[in-house]
Design a protein around this motif. Structure first.
Motif, PDB file in Angstrom:
ATOM      1  N   GLU A 108      14.691 -92.919  36.756  1.00  0.00           N
ATOM      2  CA  GLU A 108      14.332 -93.343  38.112  1.00  0.00           C
ATOM      3  C   GLU A 108      14.833 -92.336  39.143  1.00  0.00           C
ATOM      4  O   GLU A 108      14.124 -92.015  40.099  1.00  0.00           O
ATOM      5  CB  GLU A 108      14.907 -94.727  38.401  1.00  0.00           C
ATOM      6  CG  GLU A 108      14.194 -95.855  37.669  1.00  0.00           C
ATOM      7  CD  GLU A 108      14.898 -97.193  37.835  1.00  0.00           C
ATOM      8  OE1 GLU A 108      14.239 -98.226  37.626  1.00  0.00           O
ATOM      9  OE2 GLU A 108      16.106 -97.202  38.158  1.00  0.00           O
ATOM     10  N   ARG A 109      16.053 -91.855  38.924  1.00  0.00           N
ATOM     11  CA  ARG A 109      16.600 -90.885  39.870  1.00  0.00           C
ATOM     12  C   ARG A 109      15.828 -89.567  39.811  1.00  0.00           C
ATOM     13  O   ARG A 109      15.538 -88.954  40.837  1.00  0.00           O
ATOM     14  CB  ARG A 109      18.079 -90.636  39.576  1.00  0.00           C
ATOM     15  CG  ARG A 109      18.688 -89.812  40.686  1.00  0.00           C
ATOM     16  CD  ARG A 109      20.162 -89.676  40.783  1.00  0.00           C
ATOM     17  NE  ARG A 109      21.042 -90.109  39.746  1.00  0.00           N
ATOM     18  CZ  ARG A 109      22.230 -89.520  39.525  1.00  0.00           C
ATOM     19  NH1 ARG A 109      22.592 -88.471  40.239  1.00  0.00           N
ATOM     20  NH2 ARG A 109      23.053 -89.971  38.620  1.00  0.00           N
ATOM     21  N   LEU A 110      15.477 -89.132  38.599  1.00  0.00           N
ATOM     22  CA  LEU A 110      14.706 -87.902  38.459  1.00  0.00           C
ATOM     23  C   LEU A 110      13.321 -88.032  39.095  1.00  0.00           C
ATOM     24  O   LEU A 110      12.799 -87.083  39.678  1.00  0.00           O
ATOM     25  CB  LEU A 110      14.558 -87.548  36.978  1.00  0.00           C
ATOM     26  CG  LEU A 110      15.787 -86.981  36.268  1.00  0.00           C
ATOM     27  CD1 LEU A 110      15.555 -86.926  34.767  1.00  0.00           C
ATOM     28  CD2 LEU A 110      16.123 -85.596  36.805  1.00  0.00           C
ATOM     29  N   ALA A 111      12.731 -89.218  38.976  1.00  0.00           N
ATOM     30  CA  ALA A 111      11.373 -89.432  39.482  1.00  0.00           C
ATOM     31  C   ALA A 111      11.330 -89.755  40.967  1.00  0.00           C
ATOM     32  O   ALA A 111      10.233 -89.787  41.554  1.00  0.00           O
ATOM     33  CB  ALA A 111      10.706 -90.560  38.694  1.00  0.00           C
ATOM     34  N   SER A 112      12.466 -89.994  41.583  1.00  0.00           N
ATOM     35  CA  SER A 112      12.474 -90.378  42.991  1.00  0.00           C
ATOM     36  C   SER A 112      11.885 -89.275  43.859  1.00  0.00           C
ATOM     37  O   SER A 112      11.981 -88.086  43.548  1.00  0.00           O
ATOM     38  CB  SER A 112      13.905 -90.684  43.446  1.00  0.00           C
ATOM     39  OG  SER A 112      14.671 -89.492  43.505  1.00  0.00           O
ATOM     40  N   LYS A 113      11.270 -89.650  44.962  1.00  0.00           N
ATOM     41  CA  LYS A 113      10.627 -88.688  45.848  1.00  0.00           C
ATOM     42  C   LYS A 113      11.631 -87.691  46.413  1.00  0.00           C
ATOM     43  O   LYS A 113      11.313 -86.520  46.630  1.00  0.00           O
ATOM     44  CB  LYS A 113       9.909 -89.405  46.993  1.00  0.00           C
ATOM     45  CG  LYS A 113       8.733 -90.273  46.541  1.00  0.00           C
ATOM     46  CD  LYS A 113       7.676 -89.438  45.840  1.00  0.00           C
ATOM     47  CE  LYS A 113       6.495 -90.304  45.434  1.00  0.00           C
ATOM     48  NZ  LYS A 113       5.479 -89.534  44.659  1.00  0.00           N
ATOM     49  N   HIS A 118       7.810 -81.520  46.194  1.00  0.00           N
ATOM     50  CA  HIS A 118       7.564 -80.077  46.322  1.00  0.00           C
ATOM     51  C   HIS A 118       7.763 -79.336  45.000  1.00  0.00           C
ATOM     52  O   HIS A 118       8.345 -78.258  44.951  1.00  0.00           O
ATOM     53  CB  HIS A 118       8.472 -79.464  47.398  1.00  0.00           C
ATOM     54  CG  HIS A 118       8.372 -80.137  48.732  1.00  0.00           C
ATOM     55  ND1 HIS A 118       7.164 -80.406  49.346  1.00  0.00           N
ATOM     56  CD2 HIS A 118       9.342 -80.620  49.563  1.00  0.00           C
ATOM     57  CE1 HIS A 118       7.386 -81.013  50.498  1.00  0.00           C
ATOM     58  NE2 HIS A 118       8.687 -81.158  50.658  1.00  0.00           N
ATOM     59  N   HIS A 119       7.292 -79.928  43.889  1.00  0.00           N
ATOM     60  CA  HIS A 119       7.367 -79.274  42.573  1.00  0.00           C
ATOM     61  C   HIS A 119       8.787 -78.809  42.247  1.00  0.00           C
ATOM     62  O   HIS A 119       9.007 -77.697  41.771  1.00  0.00           O
ATOM     63  CB  HIS A 119       6.394 -78.097  42.505  1.00  0.00           C
ATOM     64  CG  HIS A 119       4.960 -78.509  42.653  1.00  0.00           C
ATOM     65  ND1 HIS A 119       4.222 -79.031  41.604  1.00  0.00           N
ATOM     66  CD2 HIS A 119       4.133 -78.507  43.738  1.00  0.00           C
ATOM     67  CE1 HIS A 119       2.999 -79.313  42.040  1.00  0.00           C
ATOM     68  NE2 HIS A 119       2.916 -79.020  43.318  1.00  0.00           N
ATOM     69  N   ALA A 120       9.720 -79.698  42.477  1.00  0.00           N
ATOM     70  CA  ALA A 120      11.138 -79.362  42.297  1.00  0.00           C
ATOM     71  C   ALA A 120      11.491 -79.005  40.858  1.00  0.00           C
ATOM     72  O   ALA A 120      12.476 -78.323  40.614  1.00  0.00           O
ATOM     73  CB  ALA A 120      12.003 -80.536  42.769  1.00  0.00           C
ATOM     74  N   LEU A 149       7.404 -93.280  35.033  1.00  0.00           N
ATOM     75  CA  LEU A 149       8.477 -92.408  35.529  1.00  0.00           C
ATOM     76  C   LEU A 149       8.320 -91.000  34.973  1.00  0.00           C
ATOM     77  O   LEU A 149       8.459 -90.011  35.702  1.00  0.00           O
ATOM     78  CB  LEU A 149       9.840 -92.980  35.150  1.00  0.00           C
ATOM     79  CG  LEU A 149      10.239 -94.306  35.807  1.00  0.00           C
ATOM     80  CD1 LEU A 149      11.553 -94.813  35.214  1.00  0.00           C
ATOM     81  CD2 LEU A 149      10.374 -94.150  37.324  1.00  0.00           C
ATOM     82  N   LEU A 150       8.032 -90.903  33.675  1.00  0.00           N
ATOM     83  CA  LEU A 150       7.871 -89.585  33.053  1.00  0.00           C
ATOM     84  C   LEU A 150       6.663 -88.844  33.618  1.00  0.00           C
ATOM     85  O   LEU A 150       6.695 -87.618  33.786  1.00  0.00           O
ATOM     86  CB  LEU A 150       7.741 -89.737  31.540  1.00  0.00           C
ATOM     87  CG  LEU A 150       9.008 -90.202  30.810  1.00  0.00           C
ATOM     88  CD1 LEU A 150       8.720 -90.453  29.337  1.00  0.00           C
ATOM     89  CD2 LEU A 150      10.132 -89.172  30.958  1.00  0.00           C
ATOM     90  N   MET A 151       5.595 -89.573  33.935  1.00  0.00           N
ATOM     91  CA  MET A 151       4.429 -88.928  34.534  1.00  0.00           C
ATOM     92  C   MET A 151       4.745 -88.407  35.932  1.00  0.00           C
ATOM     93  O   MET A 151       4.275 -87.333  36.328  1.00  0.00           O
ATOM     94  CB  MET A 151       3.242 -89.889  34.550  1.00  0.00           C
ATOM     95  CG  MET A 151       2.611 -90.082  33.178  1.00  0.00           C
ATOM     96  SD  MET A 151       1.053 -91.037  33.207  1.00  0.00           S
ATOM     97  CE  MET A 151       1.697 -92.701  33.369  1.00  0.00           C
ATOM     98  N   ASP A 152       5.550 -89.142  36.699  1.00  0.00           N
ATOM     99  CA  ASP A 152       5.966 -88.652  38.020  1.00  0.00           C
ATOM    100  C   ASP A 152       6.829 -87.400  37.881  1.00  0.00           C
ATOM    101  O   ASP A 152       6.696 -86.452  38.666  1.00  0.00           O
ATOM    102  CB  ASP A 152       6.754 -89.736  38.761  1.00  0.00           C
ATOM    103  CG  ASP A 152       5.860 -90.866  39.255  1.00  0.00           C
ATOM    104  OD1 ASP A 152       4.631 -90.660  39.332  1.00  0.00           O
ATOM    105  OD2 ASP A 152       6.389 -91.957  39.554  1.00  0.00           O
ATOM    106  N   ILE A 153       7.694 -87.385  36.864  1.00  0.00           N
ATOM    107  CA  ILE A 153       8.541 -86.215  36.607  1.00  0.00           C
ATOM    108  C   ILE A 153       7.675 -85.028  36.185  1.00  0.00           C
ATOM    109  O   ILE A 153       7.894 -83.890  36.610  1.00  0.00           O
ATOM    110  CB  ILE A 153       9.600 -86.555  35.533  1.00  0.00           C
ATOM    111  CG1 ILE A 153      10.587 -87.590  36.091  1.00  0.00           C
ATOM    112  CG2 ILE A 153      10.335 -85.314  35.062  1.00  0.00           C
ATOM    113  CD1 ILE A 153      11.476 -88.223  35.042  1.00  0.00           C
TER     114      ILE A 153
END
Length: 303
Positions: A108-113, A118-120, A149-153
């Motif tokens: 969740e933390r990795l996927a947070s906005k 910006h392609h972090a 979540l993984l897709m957002d990452i």
């Protein structure tokens, strides 16, 4: 009003990338790849090999290995410090004993906005060992939440690699069908060969692909983590076949002009009518030696 959708509509200028591979035929960049197998099929050794390959070839700015499965004593026995942690500055090993939050909260933390905008995560790799330790993957809702979540990452530029286990019959992965539906690439992994303390050879068979991956065999040196393509023939040879071929090659090396079939079979200490030996001799024609017909004679010589 629905005008706000116009402002977020995808534009063609963002579709400029062709699929890139971090590892040919196997690991596409900026995608979610999973491989699964029963215990004892060298999933973790393959994952260590993947991490080392990427670091050795400077293919990523960071490789994060999140280990939610293996105890610290196992890491020590496998030499993880020397093989990975102290060897590559770009490699970071995260163990469950050091987490201050649950695995799903970490995602969740990795996927947070705030963290992923910006392609972090461009040119970064995330390896998770294993997915069943993240959440209840048999629960459709929880599995789908993990995959979202993984897709957002992934959309933030990360290449995601997941290790999974087989179900009871070993034919499929363990977990909800939502996992497969959300993946980009999925392989079934099989251990082909293992020489304790030296190497493992594994086969990866595609079960889902969006990027042109292929079935492939990989050899991982367990002393160095060197990962190389394995020969499709030798990687499937059992000990009896290996011994047979080595004996034939050694014999033919002494006879550069070649030997007929009877002389080959008797020269390696078997009868000329031994059906098993005859079948093995034929099986490896063109791989390690050639056969040419001279009248009724079959003449064998090294390639």
């Amino acid at each position: 009003m629905i005008d706000f959708l116009d402002g977020i509509a995808l534009t063609s200028d963002r579709l400029y990338r062709e699929t890139e591979f971090l590892i040919p035929d196997f690991l596409p960049k900026r995608m979610i790849t999973m491989y699964y197998a029963d215990g004892g099929n060298a999933k973790t050794w393959l994952s260590y090999g993947v991490a080392a390959y990427i670091c050795q070839h400077n293919l990523a700015k960071r490789v994060y290995y999140i280990d939610l499965d293996n105890p610290l004593d196992t890491l020590k026995d496998r030499g993880v410090s020397e093989l990975l942690m102290n060897r590559f500055a770009t490699f970071k090993y995260i163990h469950r004993s050091d987490l201050e939050e649950s695995p799903i909260e970490l995602l969740e933390r990795l996927a947070s906005k705030d963290n992923s905008r910006h392609h972090a995560y461009e040119d970064m790799v995330l390896i998770i060992d294993s997915w069943r330790n993240v959440t209840n993957i048999k629960n459709d809702e929880k599995a789908m939440y993990m995959m979202n979540l993984l897709m957002d990452i992934r959309e933030a530029g990360m290449t995601v690699v997941g290790i999974a286990h087989s179900n009871k019959d070993g034919k499929n992965y363990e977990g909800s069908n939502n996992i497969k539906n959300s993946l980009d690439v999925m392989f079934k992994q099989t251990l082909l060969k293992s020489l304790m303390g030296e190497y493992v050879v594994v086969n990866l068979e595609p079960k889902k692909e969006r990027s042109g991956v292929r079935a492939c065999d990989w050899k991982i040196n367990t002393n160095t983590l060197e990962m190389t393509k394995a020969d499709a023939v030798t990687s499937r040879m059992d000990s009896q076949e290996t011994e047979f071929v080595n004996n034939v090659k050694a014999l033919l090396a002494k006879h550069p002009k070649g030997l007929n079939k009877t002389d080959v079979l008797e020269g390696i200490g078997t009868r000329k009518d031994n059906k098993t030996a005859i079948n093995l001799l034929k099986k490896f024609e063109g791989e390690f030696y050639k056969m040419e017909q001279d009248g009724k004679k079959h003449i064998y010589s090294l390639l």
